[in-house]
Motif scaffolding. Sequence first.
Motif, mmCIF file in Angstrom:
data_model
loop_
_atom_site.group_PDB
_atom_site.id
_atom_site.type_symbol
_atom_site.label_atom_id
_atom_site.label_comp_id
_atom_site.label_asym_id
_atom_site.label_seq_id
_atom_site.Cartn_x
_atom_site.Cartn_y
_atom_site.Cartn_z
ATOM 1 N N TYR A 55 25.642 37.395 35.744
ATOM 2 C CA TYR A 55 25.685 37.803 37.153
ATOM 3 C C TYR A 55 25.467 39.309 37.232
ATOM 4 O O TYR A 55 25.412 39.987 36.203
ATOM 5 N N ARG B 271 33.764 47.598 43.398
ATOM 6 C CA ARG B 271 33.948 47.581 41.952
ATOM 7 C C ARG B 271 33.525 46.252 41.351
ATOM 8 O O ARG B 271 33.645 46.044 40.140
ATOM 9 N N TYR B 272 33.064 45.317 42.179
ATOM 10 C CA TYR B 272 32.691 44.006 41.634
ATOM 11 C C TYR B 272 31.536 44.172 40.653
ATOM 12 O O TYR B 272 30.462 44.658 41.013
ATOM 13 N N GLY B 273 31.780 43.787 39.411
ATOM 14 C CA GLY B 273 30.744 43.903 38.402
ATOM 15 C C GLY B 273 30.721 45.227 37.662
ATOM 16 O O GLY B 273 29.809 45.474 36.870
ATOM 17 N N LEU B 274 31.700 46.081 37.910
ATOM 18 C CA LEU B 274 31.848 47.269 37.067
ATOM 19 C C LEU B 274 32.871 46.903 36.002
ATOM 20 O O LEU B 274 33.979 46.475 36.328
ATOM 21 N N SER C 262 41.678 49.881 36.835
ATOM 22 C CA SER C 262 41.285 49.282 38.110
ATOM 23 C C SER C 262 41.679 50.097 39.334
ATOM 24 O O SER C 262 40.972 50.102 40.337
ATOM 25 N N PRO D 237 33.187 41.800 50.234
ATOM 26 C CA PRO D 237 34.271 40.811 50.208
ATOM 27 C C PRO D 237 34.655 40.359 48.800
ATOM 28 O O PRO D 237 35.708 39.755 48.616
ATOM 29 N N ARG D 238 33.824 40.642 47.804
ATOM 30 C CA ARG D 238 34.176 40.244 46.435
ATOM 31 C C ARG D 238 35.165 41.201 45.767
ATOM 32 O O ARG D 238 35.621 40.948 44.653
ATOM 33 N N ASP D 239 35.409 42.339 46.409
ATOM 34 C CA ASP D 239 36.360 43.307 45.858
ATOM 35 C C ASP D 239 37.493 43.458 46.867
ATOM 36 O O ASP D 239 37.312 44.002 47.954
ATOM 37 N N SER D 240 38.687 42.959 46.505
ATOM 38 C CA SER D 240 39.809 42.972 47.450
ATOM 39 C C SER D 240 40.246 44.377 47.815
ATOM 40 O O SER D 240 40.892 44.581 48.839
ATOM 41 N N THR D 241 39.931 45.356 46.964
ATOM 42 C CA THR D 241 40.338 46.726 47.264
ATOM 43 C C THR D 241 39.257 47.481 48.016
ATOM 44 O O THR D 241 39.392 48.670 48.287
ATOM 45 N N PRO E 279 31.961 33.601 36.985
ATOM 46 C CA PRO E 279 32.391 34.810 36.275
ATOM 47 C C PRO E 279 33.853 35.170 36.534
ATOM 48 O O PRO E 279 34.530 35.689 35.651
ATOM 49 N N PRO F 118 33.652 40.152 32.064
ATOM 50 C CA PRO F 118 33.808 41.587 32.319
ATOM 51 C C PRO F 118 33.272 41.952 33.705
ATOM 52 O O PRO F 118 32.198 41.483 34.093
ATOM 53 N N GLY F 119 34.020 42.759 34.416
ATOM 54 C CA GLY F 119 33.567 43.246 35.717
ATOM 55 C C GLY F 119 33.934 42.367 36.898
ATOM 56 O O GLY F 119 33.872 42.810 38.038
ATOM 57 N N SER F 120 34.320 41.113 36.644
ATOM 58 C CA SER F 120 34.608 40.237 37.780
ATOM 59 C C SER F 120 35.957 40.609 38.394
ATOM 60 O O SER F 120 36.810 41.175 37.729
ATOM 61 N N LEU F 121 36.112 40.284 39.665
ATOM 62 C CA LEU F 121 37.329 40.645 40.395
ATOM 63 C C LEU F 121 37.850 39.460 41.190
ATOM 64 O O LEU F 121 37.068 38.641 41.673
ATOM 65 N N PRO F 122 39.165 39.373 41.359
ATOM 66 C CA PRO F 122 39.758 38.275 42.122
ATOM 67 C C PRO F 122 39.797 38.555 43.623
ATOM 68 O O PRO F 122 39.918 39.704 44.041
ATOM 69 N N VAL F 123 39.677 37.501 44.409
ATOM 70 C CA VAL F 123 39.925 37.595 45.850
ATOM 71 C C VAL F 123 40.893 36.455 46.178
ATOM 72 O O VAL F 123 40.611 35.293 45.887
ATOM 73 N N PRO G 195 46.436 45.584 40.055
ATOM 74 C CA PRO G 195 45.736 46.611 40.843
ATOM 75 C C PRO G 195 44.451 46.095 41.514
ATOM 76 O O PRO G 195 43.922 46.782 42.390
ATOM 77 N N ASP G 196 43.987 44.917 41.089
ATOM 78 C CA ASP G 196 42.757 44.397 41.686
ATOM 79 C C ASP G 196 42.998 43.649 42.993
ATOM 80 O O ASP G 196 42.055 43.195 43.639
ATOM 81 N N VAL H 70 45.284 43.542 46.750
ATOM 82 C CA VAL H 70 46.120 44.327 47.650
ATOM 83 C C VAL H 70 47.420 43.556 47.918
ATOM 84 O O VAL H 70 47.449 42.333 47.807
#
Lengths: 510, 502
Positions: free
Chosen positions: A108, A205-208, A213, A240-244, B54, B60-65, B301-302, B304
């Motif tokens: 991705y 930050r999605y994908g970094l 974090s 929207p993929r990055d909650s922050t 992912p 690597p790099g993926s984030l949760p929502v 931290p990912d 809120v």
Amino acid sequence: MTGTSSDLTRVDVAGLSRLLSSGEVSAVEVTRAHLDRIAADDGRLGAYLHVEDDAALAAAAAVDQARATGAELGPLAGVPVALKDLVVTEGVPTTSGSKILEGWRPPYSATVATRLAEAGTVLLGKTNMDEFAMGSSTENSAYQVTRNPWDTDRIPGGSSGGSSAAVAGHLAPWSIGTDTGGSIRQPAAVTGLVGHKPTYGSVSRYGLIAFSSSLDQAGPMARTVLDAAVMHEVIGGHDPRDSTSIDTPLARLADAAREGAAGDLRGVRVGVVRELGGEGHTDGYEPGVLVRTREAIEVLASLGAEVTEVSCPSFDLALPAYYLIAPSEASSNLARYEGVRFGLRAGDDGSRDLDEVMAITREQGFGPEVKRRIILGTYALSSGYYDAYYGQAQKVRTLITRDFGAAFADVDVLVSPTTPTVAFPIGTRVDDPIAMYAADLCTLPASLAGLPAISVPSGLSDGLPVGLQVMAPALADERCYRVAAALEAAQDAARGHRLLDELGTPAGAA
Amino acid sequence: MTSTADRLVEFDEVLTRYEPVIGLETHVELGTASKMFCGCATTFGAEPNTHTCPVCLGMPGSLPVANAAAIEATIKIGLALGCRIANWSRFARKNYFYPDIPKGFQTSQYDEPLCVAGHLDVEVDGTTHRVEIERVHLEEDTGKNLHVGGATGRIHGADHSLIDFNRAGIPLVEIVTRPVPGAGRLAPEVARAYVTELREIVQALGVSDVRMEQGSLRCDVNISLNPVGDLEWGTRTETKNVNSLRSVERAVRFEMRRQAAVLDSGGRIVQETRHFHEDTGTTSSGRSKEEATDYRYFPEPDLVPLAPDADWIEKLRAELPELPAARRTRLQQEWGISGTEMTWLANAGALGLVEQTVAAGASPGDARKWWLGDLARRANEAGTELGELAVTPAQVAELVRLVNEGTINDGLARQVLDGVLAGQGDPAQVVEAQGLAVMGESDELVAAVEAAIAGAPDVIAKVKAGKVQALGALVGAVMKTTRGKADAPTVKRMLEERVLGS
């Protein structure tokens, strides 16, 4: 500005956009010029870990074809770009400078990469970096040393040193860097570039590939303030993929840069941070850096800015707080590299159990600085130590944020040197982590507070670039661009050319 | 390790010297359409590693929502358990290495859970036991390990292991009780009743299918013993993955008996994780908690923080469905049955089925008769739950109607039920197709009756001599020749008319 391909690598993005839009040059010509330059010069600089070559030419050709059929293209279509190797790119090797991800081809792409691609930019390749962005010299890369185009015996800064060397060395017109404690601003400063760390949460930050974090942000590294602002507008905004990610429209950053370049700073209140190189706080700062900083502040005053000195006492605590928070988060973020699903797997010869294979993989896959920080962070989060270390560091973070808040009640921006010294010689700090960490002294407070901060060239000291840092309140990134553009325009005018023009084309590369 | 070697004290004897304290940690997989932190589907039973992306693979790099529906479901569970809903809550990282947690940490909640301080009252043997709820929090499930090549399916001795990440990231609610003292000899039943009631509540809320056999409801059971009268509680063990209601009860009982034996012999209980074995009903030692993993919890931290709006919580509270306890009270009154009868119904898992059968037109008595009688027996024989039987409440109601109308009798009804369960259609269709309706005074029945009379002159003689009850044998003979389709009272009347001339 037409003609040979070597010229095209010296054109800034605003110029390339004009040439491409008017049809004076093709995207393939622009891309080929950069690929040729990379082929000729990257052996010396070591900026790239991976070059896209044919894929870049194919992408450029697609832009040209679309333009030929009359398709409506954005202003950046066909402009090449380089990405720091922790920006995840589908199908394109992404290592974060680490052996543990050698050979990984992600399934991705990062939001930043996707937005740049959607703007029609052409990916030239992935740039070298300190392993997992841990370092200030790019010497911690598991792959190669990157050299500063101003003096190839010196470091290009870090961790985004591949990105800074590529742009300063004219191997890319601009690039993406990431900044956790200064990793955009410090390399920009020591290579004569503009580098901006956006407000935390304003670029996805999605994908970094995560280092820390709560601190990581991606941002532009460019030759001009305007180019940096333009790139920021492309990559920024809610995801929207990055909650922050902050759900608010971006300010008009390029307009702020243009406004600043007009040279009027009347009404702008500039605070000079005493604790960052001011009176009584000059230990570790090179005199040449302090002189350039003072001169830059005088330029701002001459443009109408009201300059005052501001004290932020808790900034002195930024370094220890940062070196607890960032390693703590890193120790957790890096736990996923255990050889089961991607990247390196070592020691799996059928005789060892899972724990052993994980341990051997991590032993072989991580470099010494990464291990140092994993150990540090694991310790800081341990039961019984959490309150004393991680918890305490978070409180310091609050104090620093309060200092900023108090300062911004009286001033619009804060300024300081970006880094206490010019680029240091390669190899001089690798065995002294504390000396290496000191390179981030000035950049850490804004990182811990999540605030926007830009580094803009403020001249040379002993023939090496110095950067001025401009910090602003959260979501007031436009102030950074405005003030930086004013300084840039005034100094370019006084000098008669851009600072980077003093860096000639190396012999044989033309 | 070998549980079979454990010495055990007789259960009744345990209670003469010790008092048990129990505690339960229950995991409920929520029935949300997508996973906790990504958009992957949650359907059970898909091809391994097809519901992944992912994010849930920890690339690597993926984030949760965070999944808003899962947060809502957790709050509903909290409200149903009388919890206080936190106005500020955070996810935390629980750090440990295991291949089934793709990120090297599980995203869970630590010191700032969504719901705290609730309770659940359960009835056992006519007494009410209050189980205090400490917390209800939200986390993500792990992947599933498959250990291949060993004899036991456990990692020990396996040749290699496979991981299915379809389950990784499915939202999981953990409901933790406070320690429950004072249950005494009823401790095993209280534990079971608690899980039963919790399952009913979650079911009523519609937030999970709570199928223990599929692992969407899993239980860890904590047990300790202390000498009778001691103020201090004993050291507890935690028995993991107790995956049926019956096992909950058995695990408590077994641990009480095992721990009593250890204590009797002067030994001490080791604070440890134990595994429950469904086949033997025993537990065996897992890893010791005395050298516990340090999970190095810290706020995620990912993500809120969650700050549920008070109005939204009140709206959810107002929208809660009727909860099982209130429903049982209401139905008990409507049906005019005793508390004990209600408990039977509930324990048999027949409450909803009976209610739906009544709604489809049957009387409460008839509905209970069929579900607790014939159908319960069949479910038991098939080793399945009542609700799993291939018959619907509407079909049972139809069966009852056919009996009450006289179209079939009870005996025929059982044959009709066989047909329904065999998938031959609704009761009326089965009656029609197999000709199972009760015979009227047809030529066929007349012939059968007359044949019976002709074939048994000795019986006729006895009847005429005054032994009228001897006619019963002839009724049986007629029923047999008509394969049960005749109506017994009708046959008896026809025989009397012909033999006695009345």
